[in-house]
Design a protein around this motif. Structure first.
Motif, mmCIF file in Angstrom:
data_model
loop_
_atom_site.group_PDB
_atom_site.id
_atom_site.type_symbol
_atom_site.label_atom_id
_atom_site.label_comp_id
_atom_site.label_asym_id
_atom_site.label_seq_id
_atom_site.Cartn_x
_atom_site.Cartn_y
_atom_site.Cartn_z
ATOM 1 N N LEU A 142 -12.227 -9.624 1.606
ATOM 2 C CA LEU A 142 -11.047 -8.758 1.615
ATOM 3 C C LEU A 142 -10.228 -8.961 2.884
ATOM 4 O O LEU A 142 -8.993 -8.840 2.863
ATOM 5 N N ASP A 143 -10.890 -9.299 3.987
ATOM 6 C CA ASP A 143 -10.173 -9.524 5.248
ATOM 7 C C ASP A 143 -9.221 -10.715 5.163
ATOM 8 O O ASP A 143 -8.274 -10.802 5.951
ATOM 9 N N GLN A 191 -1.236 3.583 -5.801
ATOM 10 C CA GLN A 191 -1.524 3.219 -4.415
ATOM 11 C C GLN A 191 -0.404 2.438 -3.743
ATOM 12 O O GLN A 191 -0.160 2.598 -2.547
ATOM 13 N N ARG A 192 0.299 1.579 -4.513
ATOM 14 C CA ARG A 192 1.222 0.637 -3.877
ATOM 15 C C ARG A 192 2.614 0.585 -4.512
ATOM 16 O O ARG A 192 3.436 -0.247 -4.128
ATOM 17 N N GLY A 193 2.883 1.419 -5.502
ATOM 18 C CA GLY A 193 4.176 1.348 -6.160
ATOM 19 C C GLY A 193 4.196 0.257 -7.214
ATOM 20 O O GLY A 193 3.153 -0.171 -7.703
ATOM 21 N N SER A 194 5.389 -0.224 -7.568
ATOM 22 C CA SER A 194 5.525 -1.211 -8.638
ATOM 23 C C SER A 194 4.664 -2.445 -8.370
ATOM 24 O O SER A 194 4.615 -2.963 -7.247
ATOM 25 N N VAL A 216 -3.569 -12.156 -0.976
ATOM 26 C CA VAL A 216 -3.299 -11.436 -2.219
ATOM 27 C C VAL A 216 -3.196 -9.930 -1.976
ATOM 28 O O VAL A 216 -3.650 -9.406 -0.962
ATOM 29 N N ASP A 217 -2.611 -9.241 -2.958
ATOM 30 C CA ASP A 217 -2.437 -7.791 -2.870
ATOM 31 C C ASP A 217 -3.632 -7.026 -3.418
ATOM 32 O O ASP A 217 -3.860 -5.868 -3.043
ATOM 33 N N LEU A 218 -4.370 -7.649 -4.332
ATOM 34 C CA LEU A 218 -5.455 -6.944 -5.014
ATOM 35 C C LEU A 218 -6.545 -7.935 -5.396
ATOM 36 O O LEU A 218 -6.251 -9.060 -5.819
ATOM 37 N N GLU A 232 -3.264 -7.179 4.513
ATOM 38 C CA GLU A 232 -3.845 -6.087 5.281
ATOM 39 C C GLU A 232 -4.044 -4.835 4.420
ATOM 40 O O GLU A 232 -4.992 -4.076 4.617
ATOM 41 N N ASP A 233 -3.136 -4.623 3.461
ATOM 42 C CA ASP A 233 -3.236 -3.435 2.611
ATOM 43 C C ASP A 233 -3.838 -3.757 1.241
ATOM 44 O O ASP A 233 -3.560 -3.087 0.250
#
Length: 305
Positions: A248-249, A146-149, A214-216, A253-254
């Motif tokens: 999550l908001d 989904q997001r690369g490395s 955070v990213d995840l 954003e991703d």
């Protein structure tokens, strides 16, 4: 090649783990494009010992061996002498004479280590009370797709400091990402595992602070197998840690949301969270098949160019 086991993520090097993630993505792509015509393990047999029930684990490993041209044997406690008190090491030695690899889903991690010590074929941890490394292969694979490395990114674990949390700690070490752990007081991960985690892993009890930027985000059920009698107490203790769309908001954003499943809607997650486009749990579940294919191939054949 010397016998290699996969009991935790620390049994492989970071380079080997990154190879597995990329190999799993390739295997998945080829399967979708060409169908299950890659059969590198004809007549090979995987013994699958289940002392804990499972949906995703059994289906993914059994399908993996079928796609590879091999065979999987399902063994419940009723199907082996382990259920009648045969020493763990004796069962391991016997199976080593008959099969090419063994997958074990059990309670005691020490018992799994004892099994692997006596086995001269690869042993795979398909879940113990302490670790669930196969799930993390699928999780990191999904995140990477989904997001690369994932290197340098930040994930947050919200919930119990359980076997999944322990494996996320090991994943942060091996894949070089940052991990925030958010759990209620009294439910922290094992202190010894935390002590080796390094500066990239931090602990908090505040979910709003944990998810900021955070990213995840990932979580698990509040009461795992064998803890059902604690359900009411855990629901009270974990109040405020439910992962919601609003939570999550507060992340990037991703942001992505993962859950190893099965999920209890209305408990550790909001009733509608799995329908949110930021949740990629079905892809994550499906990736168990591809990540474990890469793992089995690596343990039996080594790296494939």
């Amino acid at each position: 090649m010397a016998t290699r086991h996969f009991l935790t993520l620390l049994d492989l090097t970071p380079d080997e783990l990154n190879y597995l993630i990329q190999r799993a993505i390739t295997i998945k792509s080829n399967l979708k494009a060409q169908g299950p015509n890659y059969t590198p393990l004809p007549n090979r047999t995987l013994a699958m010992i289940f002392e804990k029930s499972s949906t995703r684990t059994r289906v993914s490993f059994e399908t993996a061996m079928a796609h590879f041209g091999g065979h999987a044997l399902f063994l419940s406690p009723r199907d082996t002498q382990l259920g009648r008190g045969e020493p763990i090491g004796d069962t391991a030695r016997v199976l080593s004479e008959m099969v090419d690899a063994v997958m074990v889903r059990t309670f005691s991690h020490a018992g799994l280590e004892e099994f692997a010590a006596a086995s001269h074929v690869p042993v795979i941890n398909a879940l113990t009370d302490d670790y669930h490394p196969c799930q993390l292969l699928a999780d990191v694979m999904t995140w990477t797709e989904q997001r690369g490395s994932v290197k340098g990114r930040t994930a947050v674990w919200i919930g119990d400091g359980n076997n999944m949390c322990h494996s996320w700690i090991n994943a942060a070490r091996q894949f070089d990402f940052n991990l925030r752990i958010c759990c209620p007081k009294g439910y922290e991960p094992n202190a010894d595992i935390m002590a080796t985690a390094g500066n990239g892993v931090t602990l908090t009890h505040d979910p709003q602070e944990a998810v900021e930027g955070v990213d995840l985000i990932t979580t698990d059920v509040w009461a795992s197998m064998g803890q059902e009698e604690e359900q009411a107490k855990r629901e009270a203790d974990f109040a405020g840690l439910q992962v919601t769309e609003a939570m999550l908001d507060q992340a990037k954003e991703d942001v992505l949301f993962l859950h190893c499943l099965p999920a209890h809607r209305g408990e550790e997650i909001s009733a509608t969270l799995l329908e949110d486009p930021r949740a990629v749990v079905w892809q994550e579940a499906g990736n168990r098949l591809h990540a474990q294919k890469a793992l089995i191939e690596f343990l039996l054949l080594g790296k494939v160019s």
